[in-house]
Design an enzyme around this catalytic site. Structure first.
Site, mmCIF file in Angstrom:
data_model
loop_
_atom_site.group_PDB
_atom_site.id
_atom_site.type_symbol
_atom_site.label_atom_id
_atom_site.label_comp_id
_atom_site.label_asym_id
_atom_site.label_seq_id
_atom_site.Cartn_x
_atom_site.Cartn_y
_atom_site.Cartn_z
ATOM 1 N N LYS A 12 55.427 7.469 11.319
ATOM 2 C CA LYS A 12 54.357 7.949 12.203
ATOM 3 C C LYS A 12 53.352 6.833 12.545
ATOM 4 O O LYS A 12 53.317 5.793 11.866
ATOM 5 C CB LYS A 12 53.648 9.128 11.523
ATOM 6 N N PHE A 60 46.601 23.353 13.698
ATOM 7 C CA PHE A 60 46.582 21.886 13.745
ATOM 8 C C PHE A 60 47.437 21.312 14.876
ATOM 9 O O PHE A 60 47.602 20.101 14.973
ATOM 10 C CB PHE A 60 47.025 21.301 12.391
ATOM 11 N N ARG A 88 63.680 14.594 2.349
ATOM 12 C CA ARG A 88 62.437 15.338 2.085
ATOM 13 C C ARG A 88 61.890 14.983 0.696
ATOM 14 O O ARG A 88 60.683 14.886 0.493
ATOM 15 C CB ARG A 88 62.683 16.849 2.178
ATOM 16 N N THR A 94 53.943 17.357 1.923
ATOM 17 C CA THR A 94 53.207 17.184 3.183
ATOM 18 C C THR A 94 51.799 16.651 2.926
ATOM 19 O O THR A 94 51.334 15.734 3.615
ATOM 20 C CB THR A 94 53.107 18.542 3.921
ATOM 21 N N ARG A 105 55.108 9.269 0.896
ATOM 22 C CA ARG A 105 53.773 9.778 1.242
ATOM 23 C C ARG A 105 52.745 9.457 0.164
ATOM 24 O O ARG A 105 51.573 9.206 0.467
ATOM 25 C CB ARG A 105 53.839 11.286 1.521
ATOM 26 N N HIS A 118 57.816 11.657 9.028
ATOM 27 C CA HIS A 118 58.395 12.979 9.324
ATOM 28 C C HIS A 118 59.858 12.966 8.912
ATOM 29 O O HIS A 118 60.541 11.956 9.061
ATOM 30 C CB HIS A 118 58.319 13.268 10.828
HETATM 31 P P1 ATP Z 1 56.961 16.834 9.097
HETATM 32 O O1 ATP Z 1 57.432 18.019 9.920
HETATM 33 O O2 ATP Z 1 56.039 15.908 9.848
HETATM 34 O O3 ATP Z 1 58.083 16.133 8.416
HETATM 35 P P2 ATP Z 1 56.328 18.644 6.980
HETATM 36 O O4 ATP Z 1 57.624 19.293 7.304
HETATM 37 O O5 ATP Z 1 56.095 18.187 5.584
HETATM 38 O O6 ATP Z 1 56.065 17.400 7.897
HETATM 39 P P3 ATP Z 1 55.088 20.708 8.550
HETATM 40 O O7 ATP Z 1 54.626 21.970 7.941
HETATM 41 O O8 ATP Z 1 56.362 20.718 9.347
HETATM 42 O O9 ATP Z 1 55.137 19.600 7.404
HETATM 43 O O10 ATP Z 1 53.911 20.163 9.469
HETATM 44 C C1 ATP Z 1 54.173 19.180 10.455
HETATM 45 C C2 ATP Z 1 53.083 18.148 10.422
HETATM 46 O O11 ATP Z 1 51.874 18.782 10.818
HETATM 47 C C3 ATP Z 1 52.769 17.562 9.049
HETATM 48 O O12 ATP Z 1 53.569 16.480 8.686
HETATM 49 C C4 ATP Z 1 51.341 17.116 9.240
HETATM 50 O O13 ATP Z 1 51.299 15.876 9.951
HETATM 51 C C5 ATP Z 1 50.783 18.225 10.108
HETATM 52 N N1 ATP Z 1 50.171 19.280 9.296
HETATM 53 C C6 ATP Z 1 50.798 20.198 8.531
HETATM 54 N N2 ATP Z 1 49.937 21.017 7.932
HETATM 55 C C7 ATP Z 1 48.710 20.614 8.336
HETATM 56 C C8 ATP Z 1 47.378 21.049 8.077
HETATM 57 N N3 ATP Z 1 47.123 22.081 7.277
HETATM 58 N N4 ATP Z 1 46.370 20.377 8.659
HETATM 59 C C9 ATP Z 1 46.603 19.335 9.491
HETATM 60 N N5 ATP Z 1 47.831 18.872 9.776
HETATM 61 C C10 ATP Z 1 48.866 19.495 9.207
HETATM 62 MG MG MG Z 2 58.225 19.815 9.264
#
Ligand code: ATP
Ligand code: MG
Length: 141
Positions: A12, A60, A88, A94, A105, A118
């Site tokens: 990212k 978000f 993962r 996350t 991370r 991601h």
């Molecule tokens: P990614 O999809 O980026 O691999 P992830 O699967 O761990 O991450 P998701 O739940 O899919 O998490 O959320 C996608 C992205 O949105 C996160 O990586 C983060 O950048 C952002 N994000 C998730 N939760 C929050 C939150 N509570 N506040 C702000 N940003 C968030």
């Molecule tokens: Mg995700």
């Protein structure tokens, strides 16, 4: 039977800005992922909204898509047995406050939003995400 799986990862904009590209790619290779395809690019706000469409109703969504279109990304197609889950695991939680030692991370994320990397979360989303960034001929390996 062991079957190879493909997944999509994005380094990212926060990690690119912190000069973490080389370190993160080294982690992929050291952990047995084969790099099938890789490119550096910047996406528009609209393209980020398309990529993260599943999160459209989340609070978000707007800041996430601003962030993802704020600078260069490095996108990679990775291949390995159990690639989706293993990536993962290597990424960590996350929210970096919950990420285990030794994860990407833990080392590079700043907060839950600016979290360095991601990875696709399932085989079907991996298919969508790989085809979002790569043409068929780029993955014909
Ligand atoms: P990614 O999809 O980026 O691999 P992830 O699967 O761990 O991450 P998701 O739940 O899919 O998490 O959320 C996608 C992205 O949105 C996160 O990586 C983060 O950048 C952002 N994000 C998730 N939760 C929050 C939150 N509570 N506040 C702000 N940003 C968030
Ligand atoms: Mg995700």
């Amino acid at each position: 039977m062991k079957t190879l799986q493909r997944t999509l990862t994005i380094i990212k904009p926060d990690a690119v800005r912190r000069n973490a590209i080389g370190d993160i790619i080294e982690q992929f290779e050291k952990n047995g992922f084969r790099i099938l395809a890789m490119k550096m690019l910047q996406i528009s706000k609209h393209q980020a909204e398309q990529f993260y469409a599943v999160h459209a109703s989340r609070p978000f969504f707007n800041t996430l898509t601003d962030f993802m279109s704020s600078g260069s990304l490095v996108v990679l197609a990775l291949e390995k047995e159990n690639a989706v889950a293993d990536l993962r695991k290597l990424m960590g939680a996350t929210n970096p406050a919950n990420a285990e030692d030794g994860t990407i991370r833990r080392k590079w994320a700043t907060n839950i939003e600016h979290n360095a990397i991601h990875g696709s979360d399932a085989e079907d989303t991996a298919r969508f995400e790989l085809s979002f960034f790569f043409a068929g001929y780029e993955l014909a390996k």
